[in-house]
Write a protein that holds these residues in place. Sequence first.
Motif, PDB file in Angstrom:
ATOM      1  N   MET A 279      55.378   0.940   4.547  1.00  0.00           N
ATOM      2  CA  MET A 279      54.922  -0.052   3.587  1.00  0.00           C
ATOM      3  C   MET A 279      54.936   0.503   2.166  1.00  0.00           C
ATOM      4  SD  MET A 279      51.846  -1.800   5.816  1.00  0.00           S
ATOM      5  CE  MET A 279      51.519  -3.102   4.635  1.00  0.00           C
ATOM      6  N   THR A 280      54.631   1.777   2.019  1.00  0.00           N
ATOM      7  CA  THR A 280      54.700   2.411   0.697  1.00  0.00           C
ATOM      8  C   THR A 280      56.134   2.424   0.187  1.00  0.00           C
ATOM      9  OG1 THR A 280      52.795   3.825   1.210  1.00  0.00           O
ATOM     10  CG2 THR A 280      54.211   4.515  -0.618  1.00  0.00           C
ATOM     11  N   ASP A 281      57.071   2.797   1.058  1.00  0.00           N
ATOM     12  CA  ASP A 281      58.489   2.805   0.669  1.00  0.00           C
ATOM     13  C   ASP A 281      58.953   1.407   0.274  1.00  0.00           C
ATOM     14  OD1 ASP A 281      58.630   5.513   1.139  1.00  0.00           O
ATOM     15  OD2 ASP A 281      59.515   5.321   3.137  1.00  0.00           O
ATOM     16  N   THR A 282      58.502   0.384   1.012  1.00  0.00           N
ATOM     17  CA  THR A 282      58.869  -0.995   0.685  1.00  0.00           C
ATOM     18  C   THR A 282      58.293  -1.404  -0.664  1.00  0.00           C
ATOM     19  OG1 THR A 282      58.964  -1.602   3.026  1.00  0.00           O
ATOM     20  CG2 THR A 282      58.723  -3.403   1.448  1.00  0.00           C
ATOM     21  N   TRP A 283      57.042  -1.023  -0.913  1.00  0.00           N
ATOM     22  CA  TRP A 283      56.406  -1.323  -2.201  1.00  0.00           C
ATOM     23  C   TRP A 283      57.174  -0.676  -3.354  1.00  0.00           C
ATOM     24  CZ3 TRP A 283      54.113   1.675  -6.031  1.00  0.00           C
ATOM     25  CH2 TRP A 283      53.323   0.984  -6.972  1.00  0.00           C
ATOM     26  N   LEU A 284      57.553   0.574  -3.190  1.00  0.00           N
ATOM     27  CA  LEU A 284      58.332   1.265  -4.230  1.00  0.00           C
ATOM     28  C   LEU A 284      59.657   0.548  -4.481  1.00  0.00           C
ATOM     29  CD1 LEU A 284      57.716   4.961  -3.095  1.00  0.00           C
ATOM     30  CD2 LEU A 284      56.919   3.932  -5.240  1.00  0.00           C
ATOM     31  N   GLU A 285      60.322   0.149  -3.391  1.00  0.00           N
ATOM     32  CA  GLU A 285      61.603  -0.544  -3.529  1.00  0.00           C
ATOM     33  C   GLU A 285      61.433  -1.896  -4.201  1.00  0.00           C
ATOM     34  OE1 GLU A 285      65.199  -2.218  -0.626  1.00  0.00           O
ATOM     35  OE2 GLU A 285      63.656  -0.864   0.169  1.00  0.00           O
ATOM     36  N   ASN A 286      60.388  -2.647  -3.832  1.00  0.00           N
ATOM     37  CA  ASN A 286      60.155  -3.966  -4.420  1.00  0.00           C
ATOM     38  C   ASN A 286      59.901  -3.903  -5.924  1.00  0.00           C
ATOM     39  OD1 ASN A 286      60.463  -5.170  -1.938  1.00  0.00           O
ATOM     40  ND2 ASN A 286      58.278  -5.365  -1.531  1.00  0.00           N
ATOM     41  N   HIS A 287      59.332  -2.782  -6.371  1.00  0.00           N
ATOM     42  CA  HIS A 287      59.006  -2.648  -7.794  1.00  0.00           C
ATOM     43  C   HIS A 287      59.989  -1.729  -8.525  1.00  0.00           C
ATOM     44  CE1 HIS A 287      55.196  -4.859  -7.618  1.00  0.00           C
ATOM     45  NE2 HIS A 287      55.033  -4.315  -6.425  1.00  0.00           N
ATOM     46  N   ALA A 288      61.109  -1.411  -7.846  1.00  0.00           N
ATOM     47  CA  ALA A 288      62.153  -0.575  -8.457  1.00  0.00           C
ATOM     48  C   ALA A 288      61.572   0.719  -9.006  1.00  0.00           C
ATOM     49  CB  ALA A 288      62.883  -1.358  -9.544  1.00  0.00           C
ATOM     50  N   GLN A 289      60.699   1.338  -8.223  1.00  0.00           N
ATOM     51  CA  GLN A 289      60.053   2.577  -8.635  1.00  0.00           C
ATOM     52  C   GLN A 289      60.461   3.729  -7.720  1.00  0.00           C
ATOM     53  OE1 GLN A 289      57.864   2.917 -11.392  1.00  0.00           O
ATOM     54  NE2 GLN A 289      58.651   0.844 -11.782  1.00  0.00           N
ATOM     55  N   ARG A 290      60.413   4.924  -8.262  1.00  0.00           N
ATOM     56  CA  ARG A 290      60.609   6.129  -7.465  1.00  0.00           C
ATOM     57  C   ARG A 290      59.562   7.152  -7.868  1.00  0.00           C
ATOM     58  NH1 ARG A 290      63.163  10.292  -9.963  1.00  0.00           N
ATOM     59  NH2 ARG A 290      63.832  11.103  -7.949  1.00  0.00           N
TER      60      ARG A 290
END
Length: 293
Positions: free
Chosen positions: A206-217
């Motif tokens: 879920m953390t990885d999905t959140w990062l992807e949804n917000h274009a963050q790394r």
Amino acid sequence: MNLNLLKLRIVELLEKHKKITSVADILELKQPTVTFHMKNMERDYGVKLFEARMGRIILTDAGYALLHYAVKINALAAEAERVVLEFDTLRRGSIRIGASYVPATYVLPAVLHRFGKEYPGIQMSLFVKTAPVVNDMLERHEIDIGIISTEPFAAPALLAQAICKDELVLIYAPTHSIAFLENVTPELITSASFVLHGKESSTRRMTDTWLENHAQRLPSYLELDSLEAIKQAVILGTHVSFVSRMAVHSEVQRGLLQMRPIPGNLIDRYVYAVTNKERHRSELINQFSNYLF
């Protein structure tokens, strides 16, 4: 062909222990009896199933093919025996429970305590694994019920019923700079020193999905495979992380941690009771499920 449960049990135990003497001791048989059944199986099938190597018994390719079905049949036979015994008005029997860490730690102890007091003759075993592993164990009939914390999912062989919501929150120490801000953005979170969960956990997915949804790394991060270790790292004051709200209730109450909603989090997570659709829904499982909801 005389392929009985004893022979299949021998195949499974030989793969695990590699020695005829060990299998004979477990089954309370004489060693020549185990050897007789091994030879009998090879004669019936017309192929070599076992090889002796340096004092150990190794399954051949044909033996491993048979093992695949032996494990399933042995598990179903054991399940059938338990189901029949459960009709003794729940005075005896057993439940094998698989659970991911959060429900195993913060949901099940009280449930097991209450159920154990009501049904003292029922033996309960708890296996704490990641949610994917629990689901795999259910599909292989290795456990009777799974209690997992995860995002909504679909599995053809499994039936999942939501017990409660298990919200993910952002956690940080009271001394962390985030504690003094009114609004926290995804950019601010990812610029902080972040602690990630292990790759197999649902929180990590879920953390990885959140990062992807917000274009963050995350430019840098700490990865820990233990929820308690993550909480302790955040308590020290430098790090932040996403964790289950119920997992930090005590630390927040004591002022060791603070928490707030994760900005832009569009994924819900629940604690589910999961069973295998193919297995008999016994009275024992029904009664145990009543204590979960």
